[in-house]
Design a protein around this motif. Structure first.
Motif, PDB file in Angstrom:
ATOM      1  N   ASP A  90       0.823  -1.212   0.000  1.00 30.43           N
ATOM      2  CA  ASP A  90       0.000   0.000   0.000  1.00 30.43           C
ATOM      3  C   ASP A  90       0.856   1.261   0.000  1.00 30.43           C
ATOM      4  N   THR A  91       2.165   1.091   0.122  1.00 30.36           N
ATOM      5  CA  THR A  91       3.066   2.239   0.119  1.00 30.36           C
ATOM      6  C   THR A  91       2.977   2.985  -1.207  1.00 30.36           C
ATOM      7  N   ALA A  92       2.697   4.284  -1.126  1.00 33.94           N
ATOM      8  CA  ALA A  92       2.516   5.102  -2.331  1.00 33.94           C
ATOM      9  C   ALA A  92       2.239   6.540  -1.918  1.00 33.94           C
ATOM     10  N   VAL A  93       2.228   7.410  -2.901  1.00 35.34           N
ATOM     11  CA  VAL A  93       1.692   8.755  -2.702  1.00 35.34           C
ATOM     12  C   VAL A  93       0.196   8.683  -3.013  1.00 35.34           C
ATOM     13  N   TYR A  94      -0.597   9.186  -2.098  1.00 33.74           N
ATOM     14  CA  TYR A  94      -2.048   9.134  -2.228  1.00 33.74           C
ATOM     15  C   TYR A  94      -2.579  10.513  -2.619  1.00 33.74           C
ATOM     16  N   PHE A  95      -3.430  10.517  -3.650  1.00 32.38           N
ATOM     17  CA  PHE A  95      -3.992  11.753  -4.180  1.00 32.38           C
ATOM     18  C   PHE A  95      -5.510  11.735  -4.062  1.00 32.38           C
ATOM     19  N   CYS A  96      -6.071  12.874  -3.716  1.00 36.91           N
ATOM     20  CA  CYS A  96      -7.518  13.000  -3.847  1.00 36.91           C
ATOM     21  C   CYS A  96      -7.817  13.774  -5.130  1.00 36.91           C
ATOM     22  N   ALA A  97      -8.985  13.523  -5.675  1.00 37.28           N
ATOM     23  CA  ALA A  97      -9.397  14.136  -6.932  1.00 37.28           C
ATOM     24  C   ALA A  97     -10.865  14.508  -6.857  1.00 37.28           C
ATOM     25  N   GLY A  98     -11.218  15.569  -7.562  1.00 33.80           N
ATOM     26  CA  GLY A  98     -12.595  16.048  -7.548  1.00 33.80           C
ATOM     27  C   GLY A  98     -13.120  16.288  -8.948  1.00 33.80           C
ATOM     28  N   ARG A  99     -14.389  15.997  -9.124  1.00 30.96           N
ATOM     29  CA  ARG A  99     -15.066  16.236 -10.403  1.00 30.96           C
ATOM     30  C   ARG A  99     -16.349  17.001 -10.113  1.00 30.96           C
TER      31      ARG A  99
END
Length: 127
Positions: A90-99
Protein backbone atom coordinates in the motif's frame (compact mmCIF):
# COMPACT_ATOMS: atom_id res chain seq x y z
CA UNK A 1 -10.52 28.59 -7.99
CA UNK A 2 -10.64 25.06 -6.58
CA UNK A 3 -7.95 23.71 -4.31
CA UNK A 4 -7.62 20.20 -2.88
CA UNK A 5 -5.32 19.51 0.04
CA UNK A 6 -4.55 16.07 1.42
CA UNK A 7 -3.22 15.31 4.88
CA UNK A 8 -2.81 12.38 7.22
CA UNK A 9 -0.10 10.40 5.50
CA UNK A 10 2.89 8.98 7.33
CA UNK A 11 4.82 5.89 8.31
CA UNK A 12 2.94 2.94 9.78
CA UNK A 13 3.73 -0.68 10.46
CA UNK A 14 2.12 -3.48 8.49
CA UNK A 15 -1.34 -4.18 9.89
CA UNK A 16 -1.74 -0.63 11.13
CA UNK A 17 -4.19 2.10 10.19
CA UNK A 18 -4.16 5.63 8.85
CA UNK A 19 -6.89 8.10 8.01
CA UNK A 20 -6.34 10.50 5.16
CA UNK A 21 -8.27 13.73 4.74
CA UNK A 22 -8.83 15.91 1.70
CA UNK A 23 -10.19 19.41 2.12
CA UNK A 24 -11.84 21.00 -0.89
CA UNK A 25 -11.54 24.77 -0.99
CA UNK A 26 -13.95 26.41 -3.39
CA UNK A 27 -15.53 29.83 -3.45
CA UNK A 28 -18.77 28.56 -4.99
CA UNK A 29 -21.45 26.10 -3.94
CA UNK A 30 -20.61 23.48 -6.53
CA UNK A 31 -20.98 19.77 -5.93
CA UNK A 32 -18.08 17.39 -6.38
CA UNK A 33 -17.80 13.67 -6.82
CA UNK A 34 -14.54 12.65 -5.17
CA UNK A 35 -11.97 9.92 -5.54
CA UNK A 36 -8.72 8.66 -4.09
CA UNK A 37 -5.84 7.41 -6.21
CA UNK A 38 -2.33 6.29 -5.40
CA UNK A 39 0.98 6.10 -7.20
CA UNK A 40 3.89 3.93 -6.14
CA UNK A 41 7.42 4.63 -7.40
CA UNK A 42 7.84 3.85 -11.09
CA UNK A 43 4.20 2.76 -11.37
CA UNK A 44 1.10 4.32 -12.85
CA UNK A 45 -1.49 6.15 -10.80
CA UNK A 46 -4.15 3.67 -9.69
CA UNK A 47 -7.74 4.16 -8.62
CA UNK A 48 -8.50 3.35 -4.98
CA UNK A 49 -11.96 4.55 -4.04
CA UNK A 50 -14.72 6.90 -5.16
CA UNK A 51 -17.76 8.53 -3.61
CA UNK A 52 -20.62 10.48 -5.14
CA UNK A 53 -21.40 14.03 -4.11
CA UNK A 54 -24.18 13.04 -1.71
CA UNK A 55 -21.99 10.45 -0.01
CA UNK A 56 -24.52 7.63 -0.42
CA UNK A 57 -22.71 5.65 -3.09
CA UNK A 58 -19.14 4.35 -3.02
CA UNK A 59 -16.91 2.16 -5.14
CA UNK A 60 -13.57 0.48 -4.41
CA UNK A 61 -10.70 -1.16 -6.21
CA UNK A 62 -10.50 -4.87 -5.48
CA UNK A 63 -7.06 -4.39 -3.91
CA UNK A 64 -8.49 -2.33 -1.04
CA UNK A 65 -12.05 -3.59 -0.74
CA UNK A 66 -12.84 -4.53 2.84
CA UNK A 67 -9.79 -2.67 4.19
CA UNK A 68 -10.32 0.95 3.09
CA UNK A 69 -13.39 3.13 3.55
CA UNK A 70 -14.13 6.38 1.75
CA UNK A 71 -16.49 8.88 3.35
CA UNK A 72 -17.25 12.59 3.24
CA UNK A 73 -18.55 15.42 5.37
CA UNK A 74 -19.99 18.02 3.02
CA UNK A 75 -20.48 20.48 5.85
CA UNK A 76 -16.70 20.47 6.26
CA UNK A 77 -15.92 20.13 2.52
CA UNK A 78 -13.79 17.13 3.46
CA UNK A 79 -13.38 13.63 2.09
CA UNK A 80 -11.74 10.87 4.12
CA UNK A 81 -10.00 7.61 3.41
CA UNK A 82 -9.82 5.28 6.39
CA UNK A 83 -7.14 2.67 5.73
CA UNK A 84 -6.98 -0.43 7.90
CA UNK A 85 -4.90 -3.61 7.75
CA UNK A 86 -2.24 -1.77 5.80
CA UNK A 87 0.32 -3.76 3.84
CA UNK A 88 3.76 -2.85 2.49
CA UNK A 89 2.29 -2.88 -1.03
CA UNK A 90 0.00 0.00 0.00
CA UNK A 91 3.07 2.24 0.12
CA UNK A 92 2.52 5.10 -2.33
CA UNK A 93 1.69 8.75 -2.70
CA UNK A 94 -2.05 9.13 -2.23
CA UNK A 95 -3.99 11.75 -4.18
CA UNK A 96 -7.52 13.00 -3.85
CA UNK A 97 -9.40 14.14 -6.93
CA UNK A 98 -12.59 16.05 -7.55
CA UNK A 99 -15.07 16.24 -10.40
CA UNK A 100 -17.73 18.92 -10.58
CA UNK A 101 -21.18 17.39 -10.96
CA UNK A 102 -24.65 18.85 -11.46
CA UNK A 103 -26.67 16.75 -9.03
CA UNK A 104 -25.54 13.53 -10.67
CA UNK A 105 -25.40 10.65 -8.21
CA UNK A 106 -22.53 9.00 -10.05
CA UNK A 107 -19.07 8.16 -8.82
CA UNK A 108 -16.04 7.93 -11.10
CA UNK A 109 -13.10 5.54 -11.17
CA UNK A 110 -11.04 6.81 -14.11
CA UNK A 111 -8.43 9.47 -13.50
CA UNK A 112 -9.41 11.27 -16.71
CA UNK A 113 -12.91 11.79 -15.28
CA UNK A 114 -11.58 14.16 -12.63
CA UNK A 115 -11.03 17.88 -13.02
CA UNK A 116 -9.05 18.73 -9.91
CA UNK A 117 -6.21 17.07 -8.01
CA UNK A 118 -4.39 17.54 -4.76
CA UNK A 119 -0.62 17.48 -4.34
CA UNK A 120 -0.59 14.10 -2.66
CA UNK A 121 0.42 12.71 0.71
CA UNK A 122 2.99 9.96 1.26
CA UNK A 123 1.95 6.73 2.93
CA UNK A 124 4.71 4.29 3.85
CA UNK A 125 3.95 0.88 5.32
CA UNK A 126 6.88 -0.98 6.86
CA UNK A 127 6.99 -4.76 7.06
Amino acid sequence: QVHLAESGGGLVQSGGSLKLSCVVSDDTSRNYAMGWFRQAPEKERDFIAAINWRGDSTYYADSVKGRFTISRDNAKNTVYLQMNSLRPEDTAVYFCAGREVYYSGNYYSASEDYHYWGQGTQVTVSS
